[in-house]
Design a protein around this motif. Structure first.
Motif, PDB file in Angstrom:
ATOM      1  N   ILE A  22       4.030   4.911  -9.332  1.00  0.00           N
ATOM      2  CA  ILE A  22       3.374   3.847  -8.584  1.00  0.00           C
ATOM      3  C   ILE A  22       1.879   3.939  -8.844  1.00  0.00           C
ATOM      4  N   GLY A  23       1.316   2.884  -9.455  1.00  0.00           N
ATOM      5  CA  GLY A  23      -0.113   2.851  -9.728  1.00  0.00           C
ATOM      6  C   GLY A  23      -0.886   2.430  -8.495  1.00  0.00           C
ATOM      7  N   VAL A  24      -2.090   2.972  -8.352  1.00  0.00           N
ATOM      8  CA  VAL A  24      -2.931   2.653  -7.203  1.00  0.00           C
ATOM      9  C   VAL A  24      -4.268   2.102  -7.674  1.00  0.00           C
ATOM     10  N   TYR A  31       0.846  -1.193   0.000  1.00  0.00           N
ATOM     11  CA  TYR A  31       0.000   0.000   0.000  1.00  0.00           C
ATOM     12  C   TYR A  31       0.885   1.247   0.000  1.00  0.00           C
ATOM     13  N   ILE A  32       0.266   2.364  -0.380  1.00  0.00           N
ATOM     14  CA  ILE A  32       0.937   3.657  -0.350  1.00  0.00           C
ATOM     15  C   ILE A  32       0.035   4.626   0.413  1.00  0.00           C
ATOM     16  N   VAL A  46       4.713  10.916   0.734  1.00  0.00           N
ATOM     17  CA  VAL A  46       4.143   9.587   0.499  1.00  0.00           C
ATOM     18  C   VAL A  46       4.970   8.565   1.269  1.00  0.00           C
ATOM     19  N   MET A  47       4.315   7.491   1.699  1.00  0.00           N
ATOM     20  CA  MET A  47       4.958   6.484   2.548  1.00  0.00           C
ATOM     21  C   MET A  47       4.601   5.085   2.079  1.00  0.00           C
ATOM     22  N   ARG A  84      -3.973   3.877  -0.284  1.00  0.00           N
ATOM     23  CA  ARG A  84      -4.484   3.149  -1.441  1.00  0.00           C
ATOM     24  C   ARG A  84      -3.605   1.937  -1.718  1.00  0.00           C
ATOM     25  N   LYS A  85      -4.216   0.879  -2.239  1.00  0.00           N
ATOM     26  CA  LYS A  85      -3.479  -0.333  -2.574  1.00  0.00           C
ATOM     27  C   LYS A  85      -2.646  -0.116  -3.833  1.00  0.00           C
ATOM     28  N   ILE A  86      -1.403  -0.612  -3.818  1.00  0.00           N
ATOM     29  CA  ILE A  86      -0.509  -0.507  -4.976  1.00  0.00           C
ATOM     30  C   ILE A  86      -0.868  -1.586  -5.995  1.00  0.00           C
ATOM     31  N   THR A  87      -1.008  -1.193  -7.255  1.00  0.00           N
ATOM     32  CA  THR A  87      -1.341  -2.161  -8.307  1.00  0.00           C
ATOM     33  C   THR A  87      -0.182  -2.397  -9.272  1.00  0.00           C
ATOM     34  N   TRP A  88       0.719  -1.425  -9.417  1.00  0.00           N
ATOM     35  CA  TRP A  88       1.874  -1.602 -10.290  1.00  0.00           C
ATOM     36  C   TRP A  88       2.940  -0.563  -9.947  1.00  0.00           C
ATOM     37  N   LYS A  89       4.164  -0.828 -10.385  1.00  0.00           N
ATOM     38  CA  LYS A  89       5.284   0.109 -10.195  1.00  0.00           C
ATOM     39  C   LYS A  89       6.143   0.084 -11.457  1.00  0.00           C
TER      40      LYS A  89
END
Length: 252
Positions: free
Chosen positions: A149-151, A127-128, A166-167, A139-144
């Motif tokens: 970083i996609g959410v 998550y980010i 951001v963390m 938000r949950k991370i879906t791709w990098k």
């Protein structure tokens, strides 16, 4: 020679032998039943002790996790729960590495990704979190890829690059597998058993007055409970109900 008296060395009669065997059988049966009962009680006692040990270990795991909820991410929602039949699900968010970075470019409402200054800190994170003076969201991370970083879905409000950070956020999830009587912990998708013979995991959030609340900002304590199950004779108590309270240190 005197042959008129009784013989002093005569053996047992058949009737005496049968009576002796009957008495011995009754005594042995009684001793066997006593041994069997004692053995069953010993097994049940060992099972009960083992369940108590499982309760202690599971409680320590949960106490530690709840205490560290929100570690490294003050100002962002750090704990959540879902009520369920038989078992609740407890979600605990934390920034275990205490890492944070800035947005690489401005973010605006409707985007599905972030451009970050240091993408390396998000290794392993599921998550980010993004935070500014007005608060924070996860938000949950879906791709990098590269610095992006996609959410899972767009953030619902604007963020200013100049004062936003951001963390990387890690999620621990706790619930009971009711069928197999196990207390489960899932960390970023990887599951492990933290307690056997445990069911009915229940969680309640309480405010400073000890009143149940669903408002994250008002949570001051987390009460959780579960039931330890062991074998016992029909009609006998075969479970241990356990309840305790933990205090999150990193409140919003």
């Amino acid at each position: 020679m005197n042959t008129g008296g009784k013989r002093a060395d005569r053996g047992f009669t058949l009737v005496e032998i049968l009576i002796g065997m009957l008495i011995s059988s009754v005594v042995l049966t009684g001793l066997y039943r006593m041994w069997l009962s004692s053995s069953e009680q010993s097994v049940q006692l060992r099972q009960k002790i083992e369940v108590r040990n499982q309760i202690t270990l599971a409680s320590k795991n949960l106490q530690s996790a709840i205490t560290l909820a929100g570690f490294g991410m003050q100002g962002v929602k750090n704990i959540e729960k879902f009520d369920g039949v038989g078992t609740d699900t407890l979600l605990i968010f934390s920034n275990k590495s205490s890492h944070q970075t800035a947005l690489g470019v401005s973010y605006w409402s409707g985007q599905d990704h972030f451009n970050v200054s240091d993408p390396s800190i998000f290794s392993g994170a599921a998550y980010i979190a993004i935070k500014d003076d007005a608060g924070g969201e996860i938000r949950k991370i879906t791709w990098k890829n590269s610095n992006n970083i996609g959410v899972e879905e767009a953030i619902g409000r604007n963020f200013d690059m100049d004062n936003s950070i951001v963390m990387p956020i890690f999620l621990d999830k706790y619930y009971t597998d009711q069928t197999h009587q196990k207390l489960m912990a899932v960390s970023n998708g990887a599951g492990r058993i933290i307690g056997h013979n445990l069911t009915n995991f229940q969680v309640a959030f309480k405010d400073k007055d000890g009143v149940s609340t669903s408002i994250v900002n008002d949570i001051r304590s987390v009460t959780f409970s579960f039931t330890g199950v062991f074998s016992a004779k029909e009609g006998a108590i075969s479970n241990i109900n356990f309840t305790t309270t933990a205090i999150p240190r990193n409140l919003i």
